[in-house]
Design an enzyme around this catalytic site. Structure first.
Site, PDB file in Angstrom:
ATOM      1  N   ALA A 157      11.939  37.081  14.190  1.00 18.74           N
ATOM      2  CA  ALA A 157      13.490  36.692  14.407  1.00 18.74           C
ATOM      3  C   ALA A 157      13.907  36.999  13.753  1.00 18.74           C
ATOM      4  CB  ALA A 157      12.518  35.561  15.558  1.00 18.74           C
ATOM      5  N   PRO A 232      12.295  37.415   1.108  1.00 24.79           N
ATOM      6  CA  PRO A 232      13.194  36.419   1.503  1.00 24.79           C
ATOM      7  C   PRO A 232      12.150  35.314   2.222  1.00 24.79           C
ATOM      8  CG  PRO A 232      14.597  37.153   3.280  1.00 24.79           C
ATOM      9  CD  PRO A 232      13.467  37.972   2.748  1.00 24.79           C
ATOM     10  N   ARG A 234       8.162  35.680   2.368  1.00 19.72           N
ATOM     11  CA  ARG A 234       6.444  34.744   1.613  1.00 19.72           C
ATOM     12  C   ARG A 234       6.432  35.802   0.199  1.00 19.72           C
ATOM     13  NH1 ARG A 234       7.178  31.387   3.971  1.00 19.72           N
ATOM     14  NH2 ARG A 234       6.069  29.691   5.601  1.00 19.72           N
ATOM     15  N   ASP A 258      13.093  35.015  -2.395  1.00 18.01           N
ATOM     16  CA  ASP A 258      13.701  33.642  -2.298  1.00 18.01           C
ATOM     17  C   ASP A 258      12.418  32.798  -2.221  1.00 18.01           C
ATOM     18  OD1 ASP A 258      15.222  30.778  -2.159  1.00 18.01           O
ATOM     19  OD2 ASP A 258      14.215  31.069   0.491  1.00 18.01           O
ATOM     20  N   GLU A 263       3.783  29.543  -5.123  1.00 19.67           N
ATOM     21  CA  GLU A 263       3.937  28.265  -4.101  1.00 19.67           C
ATOM     22  C   GLU A 263       3.016  28.827  -2.900  1.00 19.67           C
ATOM     23  OE1 GLU A 263       7.826  27.367  -2.702  1.00 19.67           O
ATOM     24  OE2 GLU A 263       8.250  30.319  -2.771  1.00 19.67           O
ATOM     25  N   HIS A 290      13.467  28.340  -3.330  1.00 21.73           N
ATOM     26  CA  HIS A 290      13.117  28.519  -1.653  1.00 21.73           C
ATOM     27  C   HIS A 290      13.650  27.979  -1.227  1.00 21.73           C
ATOM     28  CE1 HIS A 290       9.196  29.009   0.853  1.00 21.73           C
ATOM     29  NE2 HIS A 290      10.193  28.834   1.539  1.00 21.73           N
ATOM     30  N   ILE A 291      15.384  28.113  -1.215  1.00 23.99           N
ATOM     31  CA  ILE A 291      16.392  27.884  -0.294  1.00 23.99           C
ATOM     32  C   ILE A 291      16.947  27.844   1.044  1.00 23.99           C
ATOM     33  CG2 ILE A 291      17.151  26.413  -2.045  1.00 23.99           C
ATOM     34  CD1 ILE A 291      19.436  28.458  -2.165  1.00 23.99           C
ATOM     35  N   GLY A 292      15.313  28.808   2.041  1.00 21.74           N
ATOM     36  CA  GLY A 292      16.467  29.560   2.907  1.00 21.74           C
ATOM     37  C   GLY A 292      16.583  28.450   3.822  1.00 21.74           C
ATOM     38  N   SER A 293      16.047  27.709   4.032  1.00 21.16           N
ATOM     39  CA  SER A 293      16.383  27.098   5.070  1.00 21.16           C
ATOM     40  C   SER A 293      17.191  25.785   4.450  1.00 21.16           C
ATOM     41  CB  SER A 293      15.539  25.916   6.296  1.00 21.16           C
ATOM     42  OG  SER A 293      14.379  25.749   4.659  1.00 21.16           O
TER      43      SER A 293
END
Length: 328
Positions: A157, A232, A234, A258, A263, A290-293
């Site tokens: 996706a 973006p 893992r 990202d 983590e 880690h601002i992807g969402s």
């Protein structure tokens, strides 16, 4: 009077999410931006029937054993490599995920990282802040997307969403996909071809035992000299030390990420932080936290989805988006 079930939320959430959860249980929420230490989390969750989990949580067999009343782990996540799905199923605990809501914002950020890295956006910004602006100079020549070859590794996706958004940039788009031989948005091509010819390589894979370090020293060495690498997805899809070495040698022209190895909580060998060479002031990198969402309305929707999974489970109904018990 029947005691209401305990619901533990491991990170800060919106007020409306807390209010929805409070209709079915007693809610304990971490109000801080920082995750609880493991011991504190286990102490708070030991009597919980539901936990809303986030990227910062490691849900393993030991966690499940310490929380014997658990009915559901509602992960506010698309990827769930930090949760031992098999152990949860063995313990009889549902694990729900949020499979679709993170796709669009992650794809948007991938494009932002590509443009920022290729066009030297951050380096130019730093120059103005440090020295002021004195007019155009023949510097910060970078690489645009027009005419470039972009290779997308992983065509689920998120990969497909990235390809659709790239369609207006006049670039050639290649993608790996083991399940299809044709796609309207991208040319389907093997992994080795993609890394050999792509100017931009974008990772869009989940982290599994098969994809960990899919870009290590050997595979990076086979990438096109001067390529830009975008991650973006893992952190542990790449060997960050190998990336730093390739940047230092000039084999890679830049790296944008990202996500970071430190983590990936389920990885026993994860480092304690980001490789210092990647965060050096002169490093050809663009790094985001880690601002992807991190789109406000998207995060609201993610929390709503996870909350509804908890409401369903505590009402005796199977949540809609399960990562385990799928065959039952």
């Amino acid at each position: 009077m029947t005691e209401k079930p305990s619901i533990v939320v491991t990170n800060r959430i919106f007020a409306e999410t807390a209010e929805r959860l409070a209709t079915v249980g007693t809610v304990v929420i971490n109000p801080s931006e920082e995750p609880w230490p493991r011991d504190e989390l286990l102490a708070r969750a030991s009597q919980a029937e539901a936990v809303m989990a986030f990227m910062t949580d490691r849900i393993d067999a030991a966690f499940l054993a310490a929380c014997p009343k658990l009915k559901i782990i509602a992960a506010a996540l698309k990827g769930y490599d930090n949760i031992d799905i098999a152990a949860a199923e063995e313990a009889g605990v549902w694990v729900s995920i949020v499979p679709d809501l993170l796709t669009a914002p992650t794809a948007e950020l991938a494009i932002a990282l590509m443009l920022a890295l290729g066009r030297n956006v951050l380096a130019s910004d730093r120059r103005i802040r440090a020295e002021g602006f004195h007019g155009w100079r023949p510097t910060f020549y970078g690489r645009g997307l027009a005419g470039a070859t972009v290779g997308i590794i992983g065509y689920g996706a998120v990969g497909q969403a990235i390809a659709r958004r790239l369609s207006g940039f006049d670039c050639r788009i290649l993608a790996t996909d083991l399940t299809r031989s044709h796609d309207e948005a991208a040319e389907i091509a093997p992994f080795e071809q993609i890394i050999a010819v792509s100017d931009y390589v974008v990772l869009a894979l989940p982290l599994t035992s098969a994809t960990k370090y899919i870009l290590d020293r050997e595979t990076i060495a086979r990438m096109k000299p001067g390529a830009l690498l975008i991650n973006p997805a893992r952190g542990s899809l790449v060997d960050e030390a190998a990336v730093a070495e390739a940047l230092a040698s000039g084999h890679l022209a830049g790296y944008a990420a990202d996500v970071f190895q430190c983590e990936d909580w389920a990885q026993a060998d994860r480092p304690s932080g980001v490789d210092p060479r990647l965060v050096a002031p002169d490093a050809p990198t663009v790094l985001t936290s880690h601002i992807g969402s991190a789109v406000t309305e998207v995060r609201r929707a993610i929390e709503r989805s996870a909350a509804e999974s908890i409401v369903a489970a505590l009402s005796g109904r199977a949540p809609r988006e399960l990562a385990n018990f799928r065959q039952k």
